[in-house]
Design an enzyme around this catalytic site. Structure first.
Site, PDB file in Angstrom:
ATOM      1  N   CYS A   1      34.025  -0.588  46.661  1.00  8.94           N
ATOM      2  CA  CYS A   1      33.831   0.118  45.395  1.00  8.94           C
ATOM      3  C   CYS A   1      35.067   0.976  45.232  1.00  8.94           C
ATOM      4  O   CYS A   1      35.499   1.650  46.179  1.00  8.94           O
ATOM      5  CB  CYS A   1      32.569   0.967  45.419  1.00  8.94           C
ATOM      6  SG  CYS A   1      32.380   2.020  43.963  1.00  8.94           S
TER       7      CYS A   1
ATOM      8  N   MET B   1      35.582   2.708  34.816  1.00  5.31           N
ATOM      9  CA  MET B   1      34.328   2.316  35.487  1.00  5.31           C
ATOM     10  C   MET B   1      34.387   2.633  36.993  1.00  5.31           C
ATOM     11  O   MET B   1      34.385   1.727  37.801  1.00  5.31           O
ATOM     12  CB  MET B   1      34.068   0.820  35.251  1.00  5.31           C
ATOM     13  CG  MET B   1      33.943   0.452  33.786  1.00  5.31           C
ATOM     14  SD  MET B   1      33.935  -1.327  33.486  1.00  5.31           S
ATOM     15  CE  MET B   1      35.672  -1.754  33.729  1.00  5.31           C
TER      16      MET B   1
ATOM     17  N   GLN C   1      24.014  -1.948  33.417  1.00  2.47           N
ATOM     18  CA  GLN C   1      23.824  -2.327  34.816  1.00  2.47           C
ATOM     19  C   GLN C   1      22.377  -2.103  35.240  1.00  2.47           C
ATOM     20  O   GLN C   1      21.761  -2.968  35.872  1.00  2.47           O
ATOM     21  CB  GLN C   1      24.768  -1.524  35.715  1.00  2.47           C
ATOM     22  CG  GLN C   1      26.226  -1.944  35.629  1.00  2.47           C
ATOM     23  CD  GLN C   1      27.130  -1.075  36.482  1.00  2.47           C
ATOM     24  OE1 GLN C   1      26.772   0.038  36.852  1.00  2.47           O
ATOM     25  NE2 GLN C   1      28.318  -1.574  36.781  1.00  2.47           N
TER      26      GLN C   1
ATOM     27  N   THR D   1      37.567  -2.191  38.919  1.00  2.44           N
ATOM     28  CA  THR D   1      36.280  -1.954  39.559  1.00  2.44           C
ATOM     29  C   THR D   1      35.866  -3.226  40.276  1.00  2.44           C
ATOM     30  O   THR D   1      36.209  -4.322  39.840  1.00  2.44           O
ATOM     31  CB  THR D   1      35.201  -1.567  38.523  1.00  2.44           C
ATOM     32  OG1 THR D   1      33.913  -1.670  39.122  1.00  2.44           O
ATOM     33  CG2 THR D   1      35.225  -2.490  37.329  1.00  2.44           C
TER      34      THR D   1
END
Length: 230
Positions: A197, A10, A52, A83
């Protein structure tokens, strides 16, 4: 040595970084031919990305909980979600497990607190920057104020992550855009900026800016190494 259960994919681009950093970290601590004991469950990110966009966090929580169950049953001693964004469902992922989850915001907050940072900027997906699951954890557990970019800048950061970084595309123009946003956060008092991120560090590293960066991938991987070797 303890066994780490990684939930990756991810995106898989940053999962590669986790695998390298954890193995290198274990070897740096133990020497010789030592490497990490890892179990990896890598999901199909297309499924996650669709959920998402739909805002179906319950379905994502169930999906990752199933992955964590598999890793636990296979012998993992702790879960590492590779993630930032998916830590929104972290509590649900391990609610039925007897093993801990190593939370990425805790690894980040520990480093910030050690450096006596009281106000920090945050880059990440719009989910991470705009929702409270990440910023409130830093505030409540570590007393750290978090500032985020403007709405327009958040859209830029998010778009680059999904359209480029998750696909392994590194663009110098995008790096320049990120550096400008980082400078803007510093101009409003941020003592550093969280690369919140796990793909961002593929684009921006400390050598690109004088603003102190906190790479969550590296910090999370280091915490995993400490757990595995401790």
């Amino acid at each position: 040595m303890k066994t780490l259960g990684l939930i990756g994919g991810m995106s898989w681009e940053s999962t590669v970084s986790y695998y390298q950093m954890i193995n290198r970290g274990v070897n740096a601590k133990l020497g010789g031919f030592h490497s990490a004991k890892l179990l990896l469950s890598s999901v199909d990110f297309a499924v996650i990305e669709q959920l998402q966009r739909a805002g179906d966090w319950n379905q994502m929580a169930e999906l990752l909980n199933n992955e964590a169950q598999v890793l636990s049953q296979a012998g993992a001693d702790a879960i590492v979600i590779c993630t930032n964004t998916m830590h929104k469902v972290a509590d649900d992922v391990v609610k039925d497990l007897s093993i801990p989850l190593l939370h990425i915001a805790d690894a980040t907050g520990t480093s910030l607190a050690a450096n006596k940072v009281k106000k920090v900027g945050l880059l990440g997906t719009q989910f991470t920057m705009e929702q409270t699951f990440y910023t409130e954890r830093l505030k409540s557990r570590f007393g750290i104020e978090v500032v985020v970019p403007s709405k327009h800048e958040r859209e830029i950061v998010h778009r680059i992550i999904y359209e480029q970084l998750c696909k392994g595309v590194i663009c110098t123009q995008s790096r320049s855009a990120y550096i400008e946003i980082i400078d803007n956060l510093a101009s409003v008092g941020a003592e550093g900026v969280i690369l919140g991120c796990t793909e961002i560090a593929l684009l921006v590293q400390q050598l690109h800016t004088n603003v102190q960066l906190y790479d969550t991938t590296a910090l999370h991987a280091a915490a995993a190494v400490d757990f595995a070797t401790g």
